[in-house]
Design a protein around this motif. Structure first.
Motif, mmCIF file in Angstrom:
data_model
loop_
_atom_site.group_PDB
_atom_site.id
_atom_site.type_symbol
_atom_site.label_atom_id
_atom_site.label_comp_id
_atom_site.label_asym_id
_atom_site.label_seq_id
_atom_site.Cartn_x
_atom_site.Cartn_y
_atom_site.Cartn_z
ATOM 1 N N PHE A 1 -2.948 12.567 -9.355
ATOM 2 C CA PHE A 1 -1.893 13.583 -9.315
ATOM 3 C C PHE A 1 -2.181 14.683 -8.295
ATOM 4 O O PHE A 1 -1.278 15.411 -7.914
ATOM 5 C CB PHE A 1 -1.725 14.201 -10.708
ATOM 6 C CG PHE A 1 -0.998 13.310 -11.662
ATOM 7 C CD1 PHE A 1 0.371 13.174 -11.597
ATOM 8 C CD2 PHE A 1 -1.689 12.567 -12.602
ATOM 9 C CE1 PHE A 1 1.050 12.334 -12.472
ATOM 10 C CE2 PHE A 1 -1.023 11.727 -13.474
ATOM 11 C CZ PHE A 1 0.351 11.618 -13.404
ATOM 12 N N ASN A 2 -3.434 14.837 -7.892
ATOM 13 C CA ASN A 2 -3.780 15.892 -6.935
ATOM 14 C C ASN A 2 -3.596 15.360 -5.521
ATOM 15 O O ASN A 2 -4.369 14.506 -5.066
ATOM 16 C CB ASN A 2 -5.232 16.341 -7.157
ATOM 17 C CG ASN A 2 -5.561 17.588 -6.359
ATOM 18 O OD1 ASN A 2 -5.198 17.708 -5.192
ATOM 19 N ND2 ASN A 2 -6.244 18.519 -6.991
ATOM 20 N N PRO A 3 -2.583 15.833 -4.776
ATOM 21 C CA PRO A 3 -2.317 15.274 -3.445
ATOM 22 C C PRO A 3 -3.412 15.588 -2.435
ATOM 23 O O PRO A 3 -3.638 14.824 -1.508
ATOM 24 C CB PRO A 3 -0.980 15.928 -3.047
ATOM 25 C CG PRO A 3 -0.920 17.176 -3.844
ATOM 26 C CD PRO A 3 -1.632 16.895 -5.122
ATOM 27 N N ILE A 4 -4.091 16.739 -2.600
ATOM 28 C CA ILE A 4 -5.168 17.090 -1.668
ATOM 29 C C ILE A 4 -6.316 16.103 -1.837
ATOM 30 O O ILE A 4 -6.872 15.589 -0.854
ATOM 31 C CB ILE A 4 -5.655 18.533 -1.918
ATOM 32 C CG1 ILE A 4 -4.466 19.510 -1.905
ATOM 33 C CG2 ILE A 4 -6.680 18.927 -0.875
ATOM 34 C CD1 ILE A 4 -3.731 19.580 -0.607
ATOM 35 N N ARG A 5 -6.682 15.829 -3.068
ATOM 36 C CA ARG A 5 -7.767 14.869 -3.302
ATOM 37 C C ARG A 5 -7.381 13.480 -2.809
ATOM 38 O O ARG A 5 -8.223 12.743 -2.287
ATOM 39 C CB ARG A 5 -8.091 14.816 -4.791
ATOM 40 C CG ARG A 5 -8.789 16.071 -5.309
ATOM 41 C CD ARG A 5 -9.114 15.923 -6.777
ATOM 42 N NE ARG A 5 -9.760 17.116 -7.325
ATOM 43 C CZ ARG A 5 -10.076 17.277 -8.598
ATOM 44 N NH1 ARG A 5 -9.804 16.306 -9.463
ATOM 45 N NH2 ARG A 5 -10.661 18.378 -9.025
ATOM 46 N N ARG A 6 -6.098 13.114 -2.993
ATOM 47 C CA ARG A 6 -5.658 11.812 -2.486
ATOM 48 C C ARG A 6 -5.815 11.734 -0.976
ATOM 49 O O ARG A 6 -6.239 10.713 -0.434
ATOM 50 C CB ARG A 6 -4.191 11.561 -2.856
ATOM 51 C CG ARG A 6 -3.981 11.057 -4.244
ATOM 52 C CD ARG A 6 -2.714 10.189 -4.369
ATOM 53 N NE ARG A 6 -1.578 10.712 -3.654
ATOM 54 C CZ ARG A 6 -0.731 11.597 -4.128
ATOM 55 N NH1 ARG A 6 -0.913 12.103 -5.325
ATOM 56 N NH2 ARG A 6 0.302 11.993 -3.410
ATOM 57 N N GLU A 7 -5.469 12.823 -0.285
ATOM 58 C CA GLU A 7 -5.606 12.833 1.171
ATOM 59 C C GLU A 7 -7.074 12.756 1.578
ATOM 60 O O GLU A 7 -7.425 12.031 2.515
ATOM 61 C CB GLU A 7 -4.961 14.108 1.732
ATOM 62 C CG GLU A 7 -4.953 14.188 3.255
ATOM 63 C CD GLU A 7 -4.061 13.134 3.885
ATOM 64 O OE1 GLU A 7 -4.225 12.885 5.097
ATOM 65 O OE2 GLU A 7 -3.219 12.560 3.192
ATOM 66 N N VAL A 8 -7.951 13.489 0.861
ATOM 67 C CA VAL A 8 -9.387 13.427 1.160
ATOM 68 C C VAL A 8 -9.903 12.009 0.945
ATOM 69 O O VAL A 8 -10.653 11.464 1.765
ATOM 70 C CB VAL A 8 -10.168 14.431 0.271
ATOM 71 C CG1 VAL A 8 -11.667 14.191 0.381
ATOM 72 C CG2 VAL A 8 -9.836 15.860 0.664
ATOM 73 N N ALA A 9 -9.493 11.386 -0.161
ATOM 74 C CA ALA A 9 -9.934 10.024 -0.453
ATOM 75 C C ALA A 9 -9.419 9.049 0.609
ATOM 76 O O ALA A 9 -10.143 8.133 1.030
ATOM 77 C CB ALA A 9 -9.446 9.609 -1.831
ATOM 78 N N LYS A 10 -8.180 9.245 1.058
ATOM 79 C CA LYS A 10 -7.614 8.346 2.068
ATOM 80 C C LYS A 10 -8.365 8.458 3.386
ATOM 81 O O LYS A 10 -8.747 7.446 3.989
ATOM 82 C CB LYS A 10 -6.134 8.689 2.270
ATOM 83 C CG LYS A 10 -5.419 7.765 3.246
ATOM 84 C CD LYS A 10 -3.950 8.137 3.364
ATOM 85 C CE LYS A 10 -3.244 7.216 4.361
ATOM 86 N NZ LYS A 10 -1.823 7.568 4.540
ATOM 87 N N ILE A 11 -8.610 9.708 3.834
ATOM 88 C CA ILE A 11 -9.335 9.905 5.092
ATOM 89 C C ILE A 11 -10.744 9.343 4.973
ATOM 90 O O ILE A 11 -11.249 8.672 5.886
ATOM 91 C CB ILE A 11 -9.362 11.404 5.453
ATOM 92 C CG1 ILE A 11 -7.943 11.906 5.783
ATOM 93 C CG2 ILE A 11 -10.286 11.656 6.633
ATOM 94 C CD1 ILE A 11 -7.837 13.395 5.971
#
Length: 520
Positions: free
Chosen positions: A258-268
């Motif tokens: 649910f946390n979009p910032i963490r999702r972006e960090v995980a994706k990068i």
């Protein structure tokens, strides 16, 4: 003479030596041949013994293989026999269950037959009672006509004329009062009414996205991401706080959270690990730390760029960071960062047209969805959360009120608050702002046509203009002109009650009478 004798002696000695050498070589050759024959006989004997030994071993191994195969066959036969017995038992139980169900169905069928007969009897009784009631109503109507001295049609006409006259008088009084009130508060009311009218175009909302997809060069990479006994995937989930879903989807890994910032960090982080090829717990922690720094820097720059593009200055750095975080948030498939910029520009344009502070309107529009940057971390409405954050970091009371009131969490009391409502609605409801899946779009059109055709007298219905208009064709024999007006209102009310859609839907009821003749 002596020399000749010496030469002769030498020659004789040489001949004797040559003869003796030939004899010795012959003896040696015969000895070697005898030894070779003896050795060959020994080798042949040894080979014969080894062949006999090998034959015996092969025979024993073959007997062992046959014995093992026989034992395996017997074991498999026993297992299959046991499975067949279990299967027969299950089939027998199913047959018993089916017999019970058949008996139950027969009993229910008999009950339904009895109920049908009872209902049929009740219908006959009701029909008789209805006929009696109709006769009584007719008798009462005739008595009333005799008492009043006029027919039912004449009484209806008199009543309609009285009601029409009274309605016209009330309407005239109401119009006069509205005109007087409008003249008293013309300027303020016109602005409020304009802004509120625009605000009615607000659209409904769709579920937010909570997953990201990372493409893989090949399916072999999935095993490396999981690691031995899952240590790599556990390390990545622990470092980012995001769930990794590795399923049968070809060449893709799904990041869920649910946390979009963490999702972006995980994706990068995952993209860097895949490109680098070195995937182990130590490397994962290092890459995640670098990805967090990159995302934080991108968030800060995005917030500063938004303030610069709008010409809004003096915003607290923490608020700028929150605005930057909106880049990674979507609402109804619409990017919240772009939505905030769009709302700010629309607010500025409307404020300039109405003659109020355009920069203040842009500021309120930019900050109106500030709470969405943290509303998944803090409990409460994003409007309330955003207003509290704005108050905390020193924004003016007007800005705080506009943020709080843009979703009616607080009743709007200023023109600025109403403008933010209107701009928010315009940005969300404009065509293409919020994407819909093809299945959802088609289902909405089907629901529109289904609702329209559910009314009596409707012959056909057509949803057009991407579902923003519904045309309802009615039978001229069953629906009158006045009934068409009522039908349009009923269809609109049912659409509002049963459907969720952005903007508004226009309902057109079409009643047509055709007279056809041929000149011969």
């Amino acid at each position: 003479m002596k020399i000749e004798i010496a030469i002769l002696l030498i020659l004789v000695a040489a001949g004797v030596g040559f003869f003796v050498g030939n004899l010795l070589r012959k003896k040696l050759s015969e000895s070697l041949v005898a030894k070779a024959d003896e050795q060959a006989a020994k080798i042949l004997e040894e080979a014969r013994r080894q062949a006999e030994t090998t034959t015996k071993e092969a025979t024993l191994q073959a007997k062992d293989v046959v014995y093992q195969a026989k034992a395996e066959f017997e074991r498999e036969t026993k297992d299959k026999r046991r499975d067949l017995q279990a299967l027969e038992k299950r089939l027998q139980q199913k047959e018993e269950n089916l017999d019970k169900k058949m008996n139950l169905f027969d009993q229910r069928d008999a009950d339904l037959t009895k109920r049908d007969q009872a209902l049929h009897n009740k219908e006959q009784i009701l029909a008789q009672k209805e006929e009696k009631l109709d006769n009584l109503v007719m008798e009462q109507r005739q008595k009333l006509e005799k008492i009043s001295g006029m027919t039912a049609a004449e009484a209806k006409k008199v009543l309609l004329e009285a009601m029409e006259s009274e309605a016209k008088l009330d309407a005239a009084k109401r119009i006069k009062a509205i005109e007087e009130e409008a003249r008293e508060t013309a300027d303020k009311k016109s602005k409020d009414i304009l802004a509120l009218a625009i605000q009615r175009y607000a659209g409904e909302y769709v579920a937010e996205r909570t997953v990201s997809v990372v493409a893989l060069p090949s399916d072999e990479m999935k095993g490396r991401i999981i690691g031995r006994e899952g240590r790599n995937i556990r390390a990545l989930e622990a470092a980012t706080g995001i769930d990794l879903i590795i399923d049968d989807t070809p060449e893709a890994v799904i990041l869920s959270g649910f946390n979009p910032i963490r999702r972006e960090v995980a994706k990068i982080s995952l993209e860097k690990l895949i490109a680098d090829g070195r995937i182990h717990p130590g490397r994962i922690e290092e890459v995640v730390a670098k990805a967090e720094e990159e995302v934080e820097q991108a968030i800060k720059e995005a917030g500063e760029q938004a303030a610069f593009d709008l010409g809004v200055h003096g915003i607290h750095p923490e608020i700028l960071k929150l605005i930057g975080r909106l880049r990674y948030r979507t609402s109804y498939s619409q990017n919240v960062y772009q939505h905030s910029l769009e709302v700010a520009f629309i607010c500025g344009i409307m404020a300039a047209e109405l003659g109020i502070n355009a920069k203040q309107a842009k500021r309120a529009g930019l900050l109106h969805d500030l709470g969405k940057a943290v509303d998944h971390e803090i409990e409460g409405s994003h409007a309330v959360i955003g207003a509290e954050l704005a108050r905390k970091y020193g924004e003016s009371p007007k800005i705080v009120h506009a943020i709080m009131a843009h979703h009616e969490d607080e009743k709007p009391s200023t023109v600025l608050a109403v403008l933010v409502q209107a701009a928010d609605a315009l940005s969300g409801a404009r065509p293409g702002a919020r994407r819909e899946m093809m299945e959802t779009y088609v289902k909405r059109l089907e629901d529109l046509e289904r609702i329209a055709t559910s009314f009596a007298g409707v012959t056909n219905s057509f949803a057009i203009q991407a579902g923003r208009e519904i045309r309802v064709m009615v039978s001229s024999d069953e629906v009158t002109d006045e009934g068409a007006v009522v039908l349009a209102k009923d269809v609109a009310k049912k659409i509002e009650a049963e459907m969720t859609y952005p903007g508004q839907i226009k309902v057109n009821v079409i009643r047509e009478t055709r007279a056809t003749e041929y000149a011969r």
